[in-house]
Write a protein that holds these residues in place. Structure first.
Motif, PDB file in Angstrom:
ATOM      1  N   SER A   1       0.844  -1.189   0.000  1.00 51.45           N
ATOM      2  CA  SER A   1       0.000   0.000   0.000  1.00 51.45           C
ATOM      3  C   SER A   1       0.882   1.243   0.000  1.00 51.45           C
ATOM      4  O   SER A   1       1.929   1.276   0.653  1.00 51.45           O
ATOM      5  CB  SER A   1      -0.942  -0.011   1.199  1.00 51.45           C
ATOM      6  OG  SER A   1      -0.206   0.128   2.387  1.00 51.45           O
ATOM      7  N   PHE A   2       0.479   2.187  -0.777  1.00 45.25           N
ATOM      8  CA  PHE A   2       1.265   3.418  -0.888  1.00 45.25           C
ATOM      9  C   PHE A   2       0.312   4.553  -1.200  1.00 45.25           C
ATOM     10  O   PHE A   2      -0.897   4.343  -1.353  1.00 45.25           O
ATOM     11  CB  PHE A   2       2.340   3.271  -1.967  1.00 45.25           C
ATOM     12  CG  PHE A   2       1.817   3.051  -3.348  1.00 45.25           C
ATOM     13  CD1 PHE A   2       1.689   4.106  -4.242  1.00 45.25           C
ATOM     14  CD2 PHE A   2       1.434   1.774  -3.774  1.00 45.25           C
ATOM     15  CE1 PHE A   2       1.211   3.903  -5.527  1.00 45.25           C
ATOM     16  CE2 PHE A   2       0.953   1.566  -5.055  1.00 45.25           C
ATOM     17  CZ  PHE A   2       0.842   2.628  -5.931  1.00 45.25           C
ATOM     18  N   ARG A   3       0.866   5.765  -1.255  1.00 46.26           N
ATOM     19  CA  ARG A   3      -0.019   6.893  -1.520  1.00 46.26           C
ATOM     20  C   ARG A   3       0.628   7.858  -2.487  1.00 46.26           C
ATOM     21  O   ARG A   3       1.861   7.950  -2.576  1.00 46.26           O
ATOM     22  CB  ARG A   3      -0.391   7.598  -0.222  1.00 46.26           C
ATOM     23  CG  ARG A   3       0.817   8.046   0.546  1.00 46.26           C
ATOM     24  CD  ARG A   3       0.432   8.591   1.898  1.00 46.26           C
ATOM     25  NE  ARG A   3       1.626   9.178   2.510  1.00 46.26           N
ATOM     26  CZ  ARG A   3       1.610   9.911   3.602  1.00 46.26           C
ATOM     27  NH1 ARG A   3       0.476  10.176   4.212  1.00 46.26           N
ATOM     28  NH2 ARG A   3       2.719  10.403   4.094  1.00 46.26           N
ATOM     29  N   ILE A   4      -0.210   8.532  -3.218  1.00 50.15           N
ATOM     30  CA  ILE A   4       0.267   9.559  -4.138  1.00 50.15           C
ATOM     31  C   ILE A   4      -0.092  10.898  -3.523  1.00 50.15           C
ATOM     32  O   ILE A   4      -1.269  11.159  -3.245  1.00 50.15           O
ATOM     33  CB  ILE A   4      -0.390   9.414  -5.529  1.00 50.15           C
ATOM     34  CG1 ILE A   4       0.034   8.087  -6.162  1.00 50.15           C
ATOM     35  CG2 ILE A   4      -0.021  10.583  -6.421  1.00 50.15           C
ATOM     36  CD1 ILE A   4      -0.588   7.818  -7.518  1.00 50.15           C
ATOM     37  N   THR A   5       0.923  11.726  -3.261  1.00 55.46           N
ATOM     38  CA  THR A   5       0.655  13.040  -2.676  1.00 55.46           C
ATOM     39  C   THR A   5       0.993  14.121  -3.699  1.00 55.46           C
ATOM     40  O   THR A   5       1.339  13.818  -4.843  1.00 55.46           O
ATOM     41  CB  THR A   5       1.480  13.272  -1.405  1.00 55.46           C
ATOM     42  OG1 THR A   5       2.843  13.045  -1.732  1.00 55.46           O
ATOM     43  CG2 THR A   5       1.036  12.348  -0.292  1.00 55.46           C
ATOM     44  N   GLY A   6       0.896  15.366  -3.272  1.00 54.13           N
ATOM     45  CA  GLY A   6       1.239  16.473  -4.160  1.00 54.13           C
ATOM     46  C   GLY A   6       0.176  16.715  -5.210  1.00 54.13           C
ATOM     47  O   GLY A   6       0.459  17.183  -6.310  1.00 54.13           O
TER      48      GLY A   6
END
Lengths: 314, 615
Positions: B405-410
């Motif tokens: 699991s990971f996340r995309i920020t910005g």
């Protein structure tokens, strides 16, 4: 004033037993037909594909049949629908072909066969699982309607009336479905809707009769139950006639002017209304009588009816 | 005694009549054939497009009835359908791919009626033509996939925890994963490890040292719900591509109803609904100069892409991960309140991703959305040719080695994060969907059905009107007035309720109501006649007639209402339409027959001494 004027009480209940015997025979015959001959289930319940196309001039059914047979649809049912320029093609559920695109496939086949373009009027595809579900739901709906109505009538009137009303409704439903089995008419969703509407209509009639019988018991103190029922039926007879007449009038209009799509609907209702009128007179009241309805059963709850006997306005 | 009307009766009848008539009025105005233009991606159509179209229509000699911009959409009205069809060609050519052009029948409700929210009745597909699809989601596949993935996760987790096992198998038929161990210590350790996840039902297997793990009911329900929501989202997005003015995408239990009014070309609609979308994660290739790439000098290991704003970006040809490994994506906010998208992958995807990002920290990772859209061109197999459309929807910098699991920020704003999450989910179709019911009605049949319905209502009405006058004379006229008002009220109420739809069986229901609605009046009038026969005075007869019939009418109608309600509950489309008109008809007919006619009767005969009644 013109119209029906029934001054003397008609002895309806004289025919109580013959009517019950006749109805029993009809019910047994209908159930027999439904179980042995079965129903001509429509697309909604069987699943499959129906294609309705329009031609510029009269369509040649045998040519269409042979084209379809050549292309691998020998089981296709081809018939006129409404007029000789409209053709209905029905193909049962099949596993070997992609059902979803069958409609377009058939349409392009017919287009190639005919010089003029064929007008697509309607394509219906129902998956087999959907059909089976609908059958179950339809049956459940009818049962649920009967039970809800029985509870309401038992609550508002008395359990003997409730049983009488539901006996009359079940009678109507079974005979109507039996007629569809006998004549081999297609039984689709609109017919199911009509059957439920028949329940509504027949009930309307039954309630009016029951209401009058209840009132009769409270008003006429010295009579026997049979006399009260006869008197009440006579009292509501002209209303029963007129309402049935206006309803049959509009149903005849639907039957002749409503188009092929609601032909089954109109047929079921026409038959149902006639049967329903008969059943509210004979089945509902005879059953209540046989169950031993009497004046005492109706005495306690309806207080507002009591007040009316004293005629405060005179 | 005399029968006077209380003030409330006047007020109620006048008010109901006024409101009913006002809301029924819009149905008298014929609809215009129109074209509705919307910008894709939720943008607005601008004034310059309107001017451009006006010029083109003039050049092509297509007479325009009206053209306007409203809520970011453009609506052009025409005099006939022929002009409308020609105009659509013109619009598609003039505006190109960034706009969706839909044929529509636009209401011509005058402003003063529209101001009070009045609009014409909704017409069902059987009256206006169009396609109805019922779609079912293959839930079994969704659950099977999840189960296979679960087995993978167990393998990875147990290895990591150094618990030795002999075998882990997903048994999709029974919906469980069986785990086989060598000894009781390992079994117990595995049980406590897996037991940490509360969504797992663990039981001891039939064989020694074995466990059986199934998903909890809550988890299964969650998966089903997720698959359903995902498919609805995808279908909503795609339906907009088809170019329909008022599409309906609706949930019905675990199924999805799609209604596309006016669509004739069902093949194309099916292609679009069935088109597959997928997703790829690729690394940005920093070794290639962007200017070189734009000049056509792209090395074989790389490929030139564009993002949605048309900015070029060079990506490696090697795909890190495809969208079918995504098991979930949603948008939220990070600890600083900035929008982000959380993505979770299945076990295998997690491994692949972890491998691929190990040496790529600090580099850019692009998300490519790939869709297959049918074109106007028809291929040799008779189906439209599919065009592959690839688009970079996001470029993020890899901050750390990424796992399951990971996340995309910005991401600039919450709206964009939400859209990205939607697209990520759309690209990872969890459960396949199939059409299990289709009903297509051609435009000619729709028009015919309307005409049939109208004629049936008219003939039915006239027949009953004549009968009532012949039978009841003066009172017949009163019942007839009630009947006509009843019809107006049904139309008014149908137009007022946003969800009510008029269908062909619905029109049959109106016809039936016409026949049955007089029943209440018949009951009342028969009572009055009876009272007169019994020697009561005229005024007493009227009073008793209405009073005594009231409870009968109420009971009789409530029971019919029960039947109609049940019909509404189980029926689909057209049948629901029948139930709706039947229910509305019952209520309005009770009002007109009891309150309405009494007002008239009291007004005419109630206020004076009369010796006899025209009944």
């Amino acid at each position: 004033m013109i119209g029906f004027n029934f001054q003397t009480t008609i002895n309806f209940m004289k025919l109580k037993i013959p009517a019950l015997i006749l109805s029993s025979i009809l019910i047994v015959a209908s159930l027999g037909l439904i179980t042995t001959k079965g129903l001509n289930w429509g697309l909604d319940f069987t699943g499959g594909t129906v294609i309705e196309v329009g031609y510029q001039r009269d369509a040649d059914l045998s040519a269409i049949r042979s084209v379809l047979a050549d292309e691998g649809f020998p089981d296709a049912v081809v018939q006129y629908f409404g007029s000789s320029q409209e053709v209905l093609i029905r193909i049962g559920p099949r596993d070997d072909i992609e059902q979803v695109t069958l409609g377009e496939q058939i349409l392009s086949l017919l287009d190639q066969q005919d010089a003029d373009t064929v007008d697509m009027r309607r394509i219906e595809f129902v998956g087999p699982s959907v059909g089976a579900e609908l059958k179950e739901q339809g049956g459940l709906a009818t049962l649920a309607a009967l039970i809800c109505i029985m509870i309401y009538v038992a609550f508002r009137f008395e359990w003997r009336f409730a049983l009488g009303a539901v006996a009359a409704l079940a009678h109507d439903v079974i005979l109507t479905v039996g007629l569809f089995s006998l004549l081999g008419l297609e039984f689709d969703l609109t017919v199911l809707a009509a059957v439920l509407a028949v329940i509504g209509y027949s009930l309307n009639d039954t309630i009016v009769v029951c209401d009058r019988i209840r009132e009769g018991f409270l008003r006429i103190r010295e009579s026997s139950p049979i006399e009260v029922v006869n008197e009440s039926l006579t009292g509501t007879l002209s209303r029963t006639f007129i309402t049935s007449l206006t309803t049959i009038l509009v149903l005849l209009v639907l039957f002749f002017k409503g188009g092929a799509l609601i032909h089954g609907f109109a047929t079921a209702l026409l038959f149902g209304v006639v049967i329903g009128t008969y059943s509210s007179v004979y089945i509902a009241s005879s059953t209540s009588l046989l169950l031993g309805i009497s004046r005492e059963d109706l005495m306690p709850p309806p207080v507002e009816k009591e007040g009316e006997n004293t005629e405060p306005l005179i | 005694m005399l029968n006077h009307n209380p003030l409330w009766r006047y007020l109620v009848v006048v008010l109901v009549l006024l409101v009913g008539t006002l809301y029924a009025l819009p149905n008298l105005y014929p609809e215009d054939p129109a074209i509705q233009v919307t910008a894709t991606r939720g943008g607005d159509v601008q004034q310059d497009s309107l001017v451009l179209l006006q010029q083109r229509f003039e050049a092509e000699n297509i007479p325009l009835k009206a053209i306007e911009l409203q809520d970011g959409q453009l609506l052009a009205r025409f005099n006939n359908t022929e002009d409308q069809l020609r105009a659509r060609e013109v619009v598609s050519r003039a505006l190109g791919g960034n706009y969706v052009t839909a044929l529509n029948m636009a209401a011509t409700t005058p402003d003063w009626l529209a101001a009070i929210g009045a609009s014409p009745m909704n017409l069902g597909l059987d009256l206006r033509g169009g396609v109805h699809f019922l779609m079912a989601i293959d839930m079994q596949t969704a659950l099977d996939t999840q189960l296979e993935d679960l087995a993978q996760v167990f393998r990875a987790d147990l290895r990591e925890a150094r618990i030795r096992f002999r075998g882990i198998d997903a048994d999709t038929e029974r919906g469980i994963v069986t785990l086989q161990f060598r000894n009781s210590e390992d079994t117990a350790a595995a049980r406590s490890l897996i037991g940490q996840d509360r969504d797992m039902d663990i039981s001891t297997g039939p064989v020694e040292f074995s466990l059986q793990v199934g998903m909890s009911e809550a988890r299964v329900a969650e998966i089903r719900e997720y698959a359903l929501q995902q498919n609805i989202t995808i279908i909503r997005n795609r339906v907009n591509e088809i170019g329909v003015a008022e599409p309906i995408v609706q949930r019905q239990g675990e199924r999805i109803i799609v209604q596309l009014p006016g669509v004739q070309d069902t093949a194309r609609a099916k292609e679009i609904l069935g088109a597959t979308a997928t997703l790829e994660f690729r690394l940005v290739d920093d070794n290639v100069d962007l200017n070189d790439a734009l000049a056509g000098r792209v090395p074989p290991s790389a490929e030139l892409y564009y993002d949605r704003d048309g900015r070029p970006v060079v990506l490696q040809r090697r795909v890190m991960l495809t969208g079918d490994r995504i098991t979930g994506a949603n948008s939220s906010f990070d600890e600083y309140g900035r929008p982000q998208v959380n993505i979770s992958l299945d076990a295998q995807g997690g491994n692949m991703f972890s491998q691929a990002t190990r040496d790529a920290i600090g580099r850019g990772m692009a998300t490519v959305f790939i869709e297959f859209k049918p074109t106007e061109e028809i291929g040799p197999d008779g189906n439209p040719v599919l065009e592959k459309i690839e688009e970079v929807i996001n470029v993020a910098t890899i901050q750390a080695r990424l796992g399951r699991s990971f996340r995309i920020t910005g991401i600039n704003n919450p709206g964009e994060a939400h859209n990205l999450a939607l697209q990520l989910r759309a690209g990872a179709l969890l459960a396949p969907i199939q059409i299990i019911e289709e009903r297509t009605i051609g435009p000619s049949l729709g028009r015919e059905n309307i005409e049939l319905g109208q004629t049936a209502i008219m003939y039915g009405l006239v027949a009953v009107l004549i009968f009532m006058v012949l039978y009841y004379r003066g009172f017949g006229l009163i019942a007839n007035a009630a009947l006509v008002v009843n019809l107006v009220l049904i139309v008014g109420v149908m137009s007022m309720i946003p969800g009510a739809t008029l269908t062909l069986p619905g029109m049959a229901g109106i016809v039936l109501t016409v026949g049955m609605a007089v029943d209440a009046n018949v009951l009342i009038f028969e009572r009055i006649r009876e009272e007169l026969r019994d020697g009561r005075s005229v005024q007493q007869a009227i009073h008793h007639g209405y009073d005594k019939a009231l409870s009968t009418i109420a009971d009789a109608n409530v029971t019919t209402l029960i039947a109609a309600l049940i019909l509404f509950g189980v029926g689909t489309g057209p049948i629901k339409g029948f139930a709706v008109t039947l229910m509305i008809g019952i209520v309005t007919s009770m009002f007109t027959a009891i309150v309405g006619t009494r007002l008239l009767v009291n007004m005419i005969w109630g206020g004076r001494r009369v010796q006899s009644l025209p009944i």
